[in-house]
Scaffold this active site. Sequence first.
Site, PDB file in Angstrom:
ATOM      1  N   LYS A  40       0.838  -1.207   0.000  1.00 44.04           N
ATOM      2  CA  LYS A  40       0.000   0.000   0.000  1.00 44.04           C
ATOM      3  C   LYS A  40       0.872   1.256   0.000  1.00 44.04           C
ATOM      4  O   LYS A  40       2.067   1.184   0.337  1.00 44.04           O
ATOM      5  CB  LYS A  40      -0.891  -0.020   1.247  1.00 44.04           C
ATOM      6  CG  LYS A  40      -0.097  -0.057   2.548  1.00 44.04           C
ATOM      7  CD  LYS A  40      -0.973  -0.394   3.741  1.00 44.04           C
ATOM      8  CE  LYS A  40      -0.150  -0.385   5.031  1.00 44.04           C
ATOM      9  NZ  LYS A  40      -0.937  -0.816   6.191  1.00 44.04           N
ATOM     10  N   TYR A 265      15.469  30.405   8.455  1.00 49.02           N
ATOM     11  CA  TYR A 265      14.234  31.064   8.870  1.00 49.02           C
ATOM     12  C   TYR A 265      14.127  31.132  10.390  1.00 49.02           C
ATOM     13  O   TYR A 265      14.432  30.163  11.092  1.00 49.02           O
ATOM     14  CB  TYR A 265      13.020  30.286   8.353  1.00 49.02           C
ATOM     15  CG  TYR A 265      12.747  30.478   6.876  1.00 49.02           C
ATOM     16  CD1 TYR A 265      12.461  31.729   6.348  1.00 49.02           C
ATOM     17  CD2 TYR A 265      12.762  29.382   6.025  1.00 49.02           C
ATOM     18  CE1 TYR A 265      12.201  31.878   5.003  1.00 49.02           C
ATOM     19  CE2 TYR A 265      12.492  29.520   4.665  1.00 49.02           C
ATOM     20  CZ  TYR A 265      12.213  30.782   4.157  1.00 49.02           C
ATOM     21  OH  TYR A 265      11.953  30.934   2.834  1.00 49.02           O
TER      22      TYR A 265
HETATM   23  C1  LIG Z   1      -0.215  -1.704   6.835  1.00 45.69           C
HETATM   24  C2  LIG Z   1      -0.800  -2.985   7.266  1.00 45.69           C
HETATM   25  C3  LIG Z   1       0.002  -4.132   7.335  1.00 45.69           C
HETATM   26  C4  LIG Z   1       1.504  -4.086   7.229  1.00 45.69           C
HETATM   27  O1  LIG Z   1       2.008  -3.597   8.451  1.00 45.69           O
HETATM   28  P1  LIG Z   1       3.563  -3.442   8.786  1.00 45.69           P
HETATM   29  O2  LIG Z   1       3.577  -3.005  10.197  1.00 45.69           O
HETATM   30  O3  LIG Z   1       4.096  -2.417   7.857  1.00 45.69           O
HETATM   31  O4  LIG Z   1       4.207  -4.762   8.570  1.00 45.69           O
HETATM   32  C5  LIG Z   1      -0.620  -5.338   7.578  1.00 45.69           C
HETATM   33  N1  LIG Z   1      -1.970  -5.399   7.783  1.00 45.69           N
HETATM   34  C6  LIG Z   1      -2.752  -4.311   7.765  1.00 45.69           C
HETATM   35  C7  LIG Z   1      -4.205  -4.450   8.001  1.00 45.69           C
HETATM   36  C8  LIG Z   1      -2.196  -3.065   7.519  1.00 45.69           C
HETATM   37  O5  LIG Z   1      -2.976  -1.981   7.533  1.00 45.69           O
END
Ligand SMILES: *Cc1c(COP(=O)(O)O)cnc(C)c1O
Length: 372
Positions: A40, A265
């Site tokens: 994702k 800044y």
């Molecule tokens: C993002 C996510 C993962 C992966 O998690 P990590 O901590 O990056 O390994 C797995 N399951 C769900 C439901 C997630 O939202």
Amino acid sequence: MLQEAGRAGALLTIDLRALRANYRYLQGRLGKAACGAAVKADAYGLGAIPVSKALVDEGCRHLFVAQLEEAISLRAHIPHDVAIYVMHGSPVGYEAEFIEYGCTPVLNSLDQITAWRKLAQERQENLPAVIQIDTGMARMGLSQAELITWLNDFSITDGIDVRYAMSHLACAEDQLDPMNQMQLKGFQNLLAQLRQHYPGLKASFSNSSGIFLGTDFHFDLARPGAALYGVAPVAGQASPMHSVVQLQGRIIQTREIPMGASVGYSKTWRATQPSKIATVSVGYADGWLRSLSNCGVAHIAGVEVPMVGNVSMDTITLNVSHVDPQLLYPGALVDLICPNNTVDQVAKRAGTIGYEILTSLGPRYQRHYIDA
Ligand SMILES: *Cc1c(COP(=O)(O)O)cnc(C)c1O
């Protein structure tokens, strides 16, 4: 040195060999359970297509994205025997697109289940899905009340080919947090009930950190993301993962400033002695978080140099007073994420987690993928 710098202000190197090694390592820990991958958010900013292709090449058969759009853009690049799961389920009314694009929804509510079942009835075929159940995180999945409704009336999922029951851990990186065992017990308990109706129903439970909580947490399919990309999976322990990301910014110019001069800044840093400042073309618009102002570091030929002054949109400023002047020419690359300053270390300095450092990596970086 010209080719080292190129035109871009910064160079992001993504080591797919390290990614592959991380996948093999996690699959090794999982033994007989399958190792899927969370890709994702553009594979946490590293590039969903090259990352997914490399993982599929290593044997990964289960890819997880958050949204349908992500699945659609990935699908064309991924063999059809590799499942792409959409963890948010279908946007209301877009169920048919899952068939069109060969993606599998994760159903998170009775409403999503009902819509998917309706499509199955219309098409007069069984449609695959994962069903997520909330075991305590209170973010996604069937609530306990919805679960009970389902357990009392399995016709709710008629026409749905339930591939996995899934849940997600809230505190897995902290191995001592009692919530891990609580969620595990809850999940085991609901699986036992579901399996009375669905004998042999498969399950998916662990993210990266969950894999390290022991074999009880593995079930049939894990969904690691962060650890694949080099983020440490267990809080307070040396990470077994290989670094995947290297970030180098380019020096634009250097200047000598007198004692008492301020930098950047809002004058948040002032020289206590005559100093040399190097300006590097990476800023918060590139995801180099502004919270790193006056607390980030860079490395030049292995020497740590402090970031001084506020992070600007396009630049950071480094105190390079003690660096060999020969290393400080315009176009020289300085290390911002490197083995001496890992994603986790940068995150700690910025007051966040490695996940946010990775997913913030900006579009201006010149990206370079290394593979065998
Ligand atoms: C993002 C996510 C993962 C992966 O998690 P990590 O901590 O990056 O390994 C797995 N399951 C769900 C439901 C997630 O939202």
